[in-house]
Write an enzyme that holds these catalytic residues in place. Structure first.
Site, PDB file in Angstrom:
ATOM      1  N   THR A 189      -7.611  61.669  52.973  1.00 29.88           N
ATOM      2  CA  THR A 189      -7.489  61.361  51.562  1.00 29.88           C
ATOM      3  C   THR A 189      -8.392  60.206  51.204  1.00 29.88           C
ATOM      4  O   THR A 189      -8.789  59.415  52.058  1.00 29.88           O
ATOM      5  CB  THR A 189      -6.018  61.042  51.196  1.00 29.88           C
ATOM      6  OG1 THR A 189      -5.938  60.772  49.804  1.00 29.88           O
ATOM      7  CG2 THR A 189      -5.502  59.849  51.947  1.00 29.88           C
ATOM      8  N   LYS A 199      -7.469  53.745  58.518  1.00 22.16           N
ATOM      9  CA  LYS A 199      -7.705  53.365  57.133  1.00 22.16           C
ATOM     10  C   LYS A 199      -8.975  52.538  57.082  1.00 22.16           C
ATOM     11  O   LYS A 199      -9.126  51.590  57.845  1.00 22.16           O
ATOM     12  CB  LYS A 199      -6.518  52.546  56.630  1.00 22.16           C
ATOM     13  CG  LYS A 199      -6.589  52.267  55.146  1.00 22.16           C
ATOM     14  CD  LYS A 199      -5.240  51.809  54.630  1.00 22.16           C
ATOM     15  CE  LYS A 199      -5.254  51.761  53.116  1.00 22.16           C
ATOM     16  NZ  LYS A 199      -3.917  51.537  52.588  1.00 22.16           N
ATOM     17  N   ASP A 234       3.589  49.886  45.461  1.00 20.12           N
ATOM     18  CA  ASP A 234       3.170  51.201  44.974  1.00 20.12           C
ATOM     19  C   ASP A 234       4.151  52.259  45.464  1.00 20.12           C
ATOM     20  O   ASP A 234       3.759  53.253  46.075  1.00 20.12           O
ATOM     21  CB  ASP A 234       1.745  51.500  45.469  1.00 20.12           C
ATOM     22  CG  ASP A 234       1.163  52.769  44.840  1.00 20.12           C
ATOM     23  OD1 ASP A 234       1.670  53.187  43.779  1.00 20.12           O
ATOM     24  OD2 ASP A 234       0.234  53.349  45.417  1.00 20.12           O
ATOM     25  N   GLY A 291      -8.704  57.054  48.409  1.00 20.79           N
ATOM     26  CA  GLY A 291      -8.124  56.291  47.306  1.00 20.79           C
ATOM     27  C   GLY A 291      -9.200  55.500  46.611  1.00 20.79           C
ATOM     28  O   GLY A 291     -10.393  55.646  46.910  1.00 20.79           O
ATOM     29  N   ALA A 292      -8.777  54.672  45.675  1.00 23.18           N
ATOM     30  CA  ALA A 292      -9.732  53.884  44.916  1.00 23.18           C
ATOM     31  C   ALA A 292     -10.417  52.853  45.810  1.00 23.18           C
ATOM     32  O   ALA A 292     -11.594  52.554  45.650  1.00 23.18           O
ATOM     33  CB  ALA A 292      -9.022  53.179  43.768  1.00 23.18           C
ATOM     34  N   GLU A 293      -9.679  52.345  46.778  1.00 18.75           N
ATOM     35  CA  GLU A 293     -10.190  51.240  47.587  1.00 18.75           C
ATOM     36  C   GLU A 293     -10.637  51.677  48.973  1.00 18.75           C
ATOM     37  O   GLU A 293     -11.445  51.002  49.596  1.00 18.75           O
ATOM     38  CB  GLU A 293      -9.090  50.183  47.748  1.00 18.75           C
ATOM     39  CG  GLU A 293      -8.796  49.430  46.493  1.00 18.75           C
ATOM     40  CD  GLU A 293      -9.752  48.252  46.311  1.00 18.75           C
ATOM     41  OE1 GLU A 293      -9.975  47.524  47.283  1.00 18.75           O
ATOM     42  OE2 GLU A 293     -10.267  48.096  45.199  1.00 18.75           O
ATOM     43  N   GLY A 294     -10.065  52.750  49.472  1.00 22.14           N
ATOM     44  CA  GLY A 294     -10.369  53.083  50.856  1.00 22.14           C
ATOM     45  C   GLY A 294     -10.183  54.549  51.169  1.00 22.14           C
ATOM     46  O   GLY A 294      -9.815  55.346  50.312  1.00 22.14           O
ATOM     47  N   ARG A 295     -10.470  54.867  52.398  1.00 23.35           N
ATOM     48  CA  ARG A 295     -10.334  56.248  52.854  1.00 23.35           C
ATOM     49  C   ARG A 295      -9.406  56.294  54.048  1.00 23.35           C
ATOM     50  O   ARG A 295      -9.286  55.327  54.786  1.00 23.35           O
ATOM     51  CB  ARG A 295     -11.689  56.789  53.317  1.00 23.35           C
ATOM     52  CG  ARG A 295     -12.698  56.865  52.224  1.00 23.35           C
ATOM     53  CD  ARG A 295     -14.002  57.354  52.806  1.00 23.35           C
ATOM     54  NE  ARG A 295     -15.092  56.567  52.251  1.00 23.35           N
ATOM     55  CZ  ARG A 295     -16.215  56.295  52.900  1.00 23.35           C
ATOM     56  NH1 ARG A 295     -16.387  56.726  54.119  1.00 23.35           N
ATOM     57  NH2 ARG A 295     -17.139  55.590  52.322  1.00 23.35           N
TER      58      ARG A 295
END
Lengths: 274, 202
Positions: A27, A49, A165, A29-33
């Site tokens: 996946t 991560k 979150d 995300g905005a900040e990382g993979r």
């Protein structure tokens, strides 16, 4: 969510060295993979991560932020793990390079498990409104899951950590090792039911902070409540069960729940200015 | 030959990693003296087996040290001392040597790790490439002890748990106290130790 074409981004350096299987981009995300790969042995899956450098930030600031964020996430995970809160264990990390290897949690997100169960029902009953009562077995199963979610959040808050979150996507249902395979009924939703009985494991602590304040804890619950209402409108009523279990697990819950009332009135942000 | 070649995930082919396990070692003083004098023929990680939990525990330290080596950020003289330091949960190097390294007149059971750069390694110190055979010949001549297969069962026999629990701050940890089964408890302790190593110095 699951993207298999991992080649569109260059992988972090740590993943360029040979392994028994190529890393899989799970996946983004905005900040990382998040990659699925292996730690030390081919039979030891792990989640990696990675926070890539952000070209729009000054390099010195970027390095500092990446390092601080990876470190803080790891510290929170260790703290939770020591206290017995169900979270993935940290296997290895390099904060300066922006990566962290964690225990791979088997199973599916709670969001998928819940929607599978509700979705199956929807097909049978067709277009009934959200207020229609769920069949009893389904109701019991979900209520039981809500209790375990509430207990997990209670345990989390007890250790002085707020997740930041909380959504049903950030909770995995890990199949239980013991007693796995029994109890799956002969009826059609035997498998879906079994899945919902998995252990709740909280994941993605990228926005987590160490906090003991009722306000922060209440916002944590509020975020989940809102997420819950939009992801699982048919199960919205069941959120009360989450709070009930939360109260039973966490001694200081009552003042948090009072605060939650305030938060509901005004929303997540304390100040309406700016 | 009791020298095992490790095939760890995410280790570049430019390095070969060998390990061996010796029980009832009688010349720890001599081996320690070689390390102290920086005898270049004795570039090994000599680890006191009593503070090692399992293969996974040992491999985590090796992986971490090799990563540091690849990044060129060694904080100790070489990758071997870095492996010993990687077993620690803080950045105190002297402490790490004392706790996980070979100790004169104390170390009875010894885990040895050797990292050998292969031809394509960009390591200026590598003049000649040592073969597995050569490493084993040297080790078996110099270490006076009983070569033992490096298995989890054999390692478990030598683990000094009170010591390990102290080193990894495993006493009074709620996550461990609630585990009744001894086998499960060890598995959890191993996980916490590895996590402590990963978070070293944070």
């Amino acid at each position: 969510m699951a993207a298999t074409d991992g080649q569109q981004f260059p992988p972090p350096k740590v993943l360029t060295y040979p392994a028994s299987a190529p890393p899989l981009l799970v996946t983004q995300g905005a900040e990382g993979r998040l990659y699925k790969t292996t730690h030390l042995a081919p039979n030891r899956p792990c989640a990696l991560k990675y926070r890539p450098p952000k070209p729009y930030r000054h390099p010195i600031l970027d390095a500092r932020l990446t390092k601080a964020r990876i470190s803080s996430e790891a510290k929170v995970l260790e703290r939770c793990w020591r206290e017995g809160v169900p979270v993935p264990a940290v296997y290895a990390m390099d904060p300066a390079a922006g990566w962290m290897m964690m225990e791979w949690i088997e199973g599916i997100p709670a969001r998928v498990g819940i929607n599978k169960l509700l979705g199956d029902r929807r097909e049978e009953e067709e277009e009934e409104d959200a207020e229609a009562p769920l069949p009893e077995t389904c109701e019991t199963l979900l209520a039981d899951l809500m209790r375990r979610i509430g207990a997990a959040i209670g345990a989390l808050h007890k250790t002085g950590v707020v997740h930041g979150d909380l959504t049903t996507s950030n909770m995995m249902l890990r199949p239980r090792r013991r007693g796995y395979g029994n109890g799956s009924g002969a009826d059609g939703d035997g498998d879906d039911a079994e899945v919902l009985k998995g252990d709740v494991v909280l994941i993605d602590f990228g926005l987590a902070t160490q906090s003991m304040s009722d306000e922060d804890r209440a916002v944590d619950l509020y975020v989940l409540e809102r997420a819950f209402a939009s992801t699982h409108p048919r199960a919205e009523r069941l959120f009360a069960t989450v709070l009930e279990a939360y109260k039973e697990t966490f001694k200081k819950a009552s003042s948090v729940l009072v605060k939650l009332e305030d938060v509901r009135m005004r929303g997540r942000k304390r100040s309406m200015l700016g | 030959m009791a020298l095992e070649r490790l095939d760890l995930e995410h280790i570049p082919p430019s390095y070969q990693i060998y390990t061996a396990f010796f029980r009832d070692v009688s010349n720890a003083d001599f081996l320690y003296a070689q390390l102290l004098s920086r005898n270049s023929e004795f570039e090994y990680a000599f680890i006191d087996a009593s503070s090692v939990i399992s293969r996974l525990h040992l491999f985590s330290a090796i992986y971490s040290a090799v990563n540091v080596l690849l990044d060129g950020n060694l904080r100790t003289p070489n990758v071997h001392s870095e492996i010993v330091v990687s077993l620690n949960i803080n950045n105190n190097i002297a402490d790490a040597y004392r706790r996980w390294g070979i100790t004169p007149s104390k170390t009875k059971d010894l885990v040895v790790v050797k990292v050998v750069p292969t031809s394509n390694a960009q390591d200026e110190s590598s003049t000649t490439i040592q073969t597995q055979q050569a490493v084993w010949e040297h080790l078996s001549q110099q270490v006076q002890g009983t070569p033992t297969p490096l298995t989890d069962d054999e390692l478990a026999k030598t683990t000094d748990w009170p010591k390990v629990r102290k080193y990894y701050r495993l006493n009074g940890v709620p996550a461990l106290d609630r585990v009744a089964d001894e086998q499960d408890k060890r598995k959890q302790s191993e996980k916490l130790a590895i996590m402590g190593m990963a978070l070293r110095g944070l």
